[in-house]
Design an enzyme around this catalytic site. Structure first.
Site, PDB file in Angstrom:
ATOM      1  N   ARG A   1       0.834  -1.070   0.138  1.00 54.51           N
ATOM      2  CA  ARG A   1      -0.088  -0.267  -0.027  1.00 54.51           C
ATOM      3  C   ARG A   1       0.892   1.184  -0.094  1.00 54.51           C
ATOM      4  NH1 ARG A   1      -5.028   1.148  -1.226  1.00 54.51           N
ATOM      5  NH2 ARG A   1      -5.747  -0.499   0.015  1.00 54.51           N
TER       6      ARG A   1
ATOM      7  N   HIS B   1       0.059   3.772 -10.232  1.00 52.45           N
ATOM      8  CA  HIS B   1      -0.644   4.210  -9.140  1.00 52.45           C
ATOM      9  C   HIS B   1       0.027   4.929  -8.178  1.00 52.45           C
ATOM     10  CE1 HIS B   1      -3.911   4.200  -6.396  1.00 52.45           C
ATOM     11  NE2 HIS B   1      -4.456   2.876  -6.820  1.00 52.45           N
TER      12      HIS B   1
ATOM     13  N   ARG C   1       1.249  -6.456  -9.728  1.00 55.34           N
ATOM     14  CA  ARG C   1       1.828  -5.726  -8.326  1.00 55.34           C
ATOM     15  C   ARG C   1       2.074  -6.812  -7.452  1.00 55.34           C
ATOM     16  NH1 ARG C   1      -3.256  -2.699  -5.176  1.00 55.34           N
ATOM     17  NH2 ARG C   1      -4.701  -4.670  -5.626  1.00 55.34           N
TER      18      ARG C   1
ATOM     19  N   ASP D   1     -12.480   9.845  -6.480  1.00 48.79           N
ATOM     20  CA  ASP D   1     -11.954   8.709  -7.011  1.00 48.79           C
ATOM     21  C   ASP D   1     -12.417   8.875  -8.407  1.00 48.79           C
ATOM     22  OD1 ASP D   1     -11.025   6.266  -8.270  1.00 48.79           O
ATOM     23  OD2 ASP D   1     -12.186   5.045  -6.790  1.00 48.79           O
TER      24      ASP D   1
ATOM     25  N   GLU E   1      -2.235   9.621 -10.774  1.00 47.47           N
ATOM     26  CA  GLU E   1      -1.729   8.340 -11.662  1.00 47.47           C
ATOM     27  C   GLU E   1      -1.747   8.475 -13.002  1.00 47.47           C
ATOM     28  OE1 GLU E   1      -4.265   4.765 -10.294  1.00 47.47           O
ATOM     29  OE2 GLU E   1      -4.685   6.187  -8.371  1.00 47.47           O
TER      30      GLU E   1
END
Length: 277
Positions: free
Chosen positions: A53, A146, A76, A194, A252
């Site tokens: 994270r 990201h 990832r 978002d 991102e």
């Protein structure tokens, strides 16, 4: 995380970066004369096969949950191979590689080779992701770098360069138009936030917090994502502290709206560059 999976880059002028082979994941960026620029959650477990994270996760071959694969794909959570790690005259560079495996082909039946290049010099960070279709059939993917930017006070942050762009609000599940710069000041971030902004292409984005500015440019990526979970969603994330949302903002480089279509033998390249002014 053991030292065998962690790389430290130091350029001749003192710029630094730290990467993990687990996930091909950039963990830290220290430009010359400045502190940490990336947010890394203190609750990340650094367990093989589990996403980290913060930092810069590589989303591939699927962004978010916009498809049948695990969220943000599998790149990832896989172990990458070190191709090179060197200090040049003016910079430091690391190149990592990820190829398809029996496990990836079981859920995404394509042959591919990813290459991630991370370069630091002065107050600039360059991250390049390349995908080669090594199979005999076309493949399609969505992808993102990201990037979690560290902020001191989310209230004092603005993002310039998005004005006039159409975006998809993943919280409201609706499209809208960004009519002015994105100002987070005084609202604890329009939260939770978002959004996928379409057609960003190569226009620069400027993230400003008081006197600090980070100019973000991209090539090869069509879109950009701006994300902050806000206090309620953050409280539900086991790998984030409850107040972690107030210390980060994701900006991102992404290609989401129109997936990359890659014929056999062809290569796609995308880059995100961050310049601390």
């Amino acid at each position: 995380m053991t030292d065998s999976t962690t790389l430290h880059l130091t350029s001749p002028d003192g710029a630094e970066a730290r990467l993990s082979l687990e996930g091909g994941h950039l963990l830290s960026w220290l430009p010359v004369g400045a502190g940490e620029q990336l947010y890394l959650s203190p609750r990340s477990e650094f367990v093989p096969g589990k996403a980290i994270r913060g930092g810069v996760p590589v989303c591939f071959p699927q962004f978010a949950e916009r498809g049948p694969l695990p969220k943000h794909g599998f790149a990832r959570t896989m172990l990458w191979e070190l191709v090179s790690h060197e200090q040049g005259k003016d910079d430091a560079l690391a190149v990592l590689r990820l190829r398809d495996t029996e496990a990836t082909r079981a859920i995404w039946p394509h042959a591919f080779e990813l290459e991630l290049s991370v370069r630091v010099s002065g107050r600039v960070l360059d991250i390049e992701l390349a995908c080669e279709n090594t199979g005999d059939a076309p493949l399609s993917f969505t992808t993102a770098l990201h990037t979690y930017l560290r902020v001191g006070d989310l209230d004092a942050v603005s993002v310039e360069g998005l004005s006039g762009l159409r975006y998809f609000d993943s919280v409201k599940q609706a499209e809208a138009l960004q009519r002015m710069d994105l100002l987070l000041t005084g609202e604890k971030g329009v939260l939770d936030l978002d959004r996928i902004y379409f057609g960003v292409k190569e226009r620069p984005l400027v993230v400003t917090e008081d006197r600090r500015q980070v100019v973000i440019t991209q090539q090869g990526f069509d879109d950009a994502v701006v994300w902050n979970p806000g206090p309620e969603r953050c409280a539900r994330l086991a790998d984030m502290p409850a107040d972690g949302w107030s210390e980060m903002l994701c900006v991102e480089a992404a290609t989401v709206g129109i997936p990359v279509q890659l014929p056999p033998g062809e290569t796609w390249v995308g880059r995100q560059s961050l310049h601390l002014l």
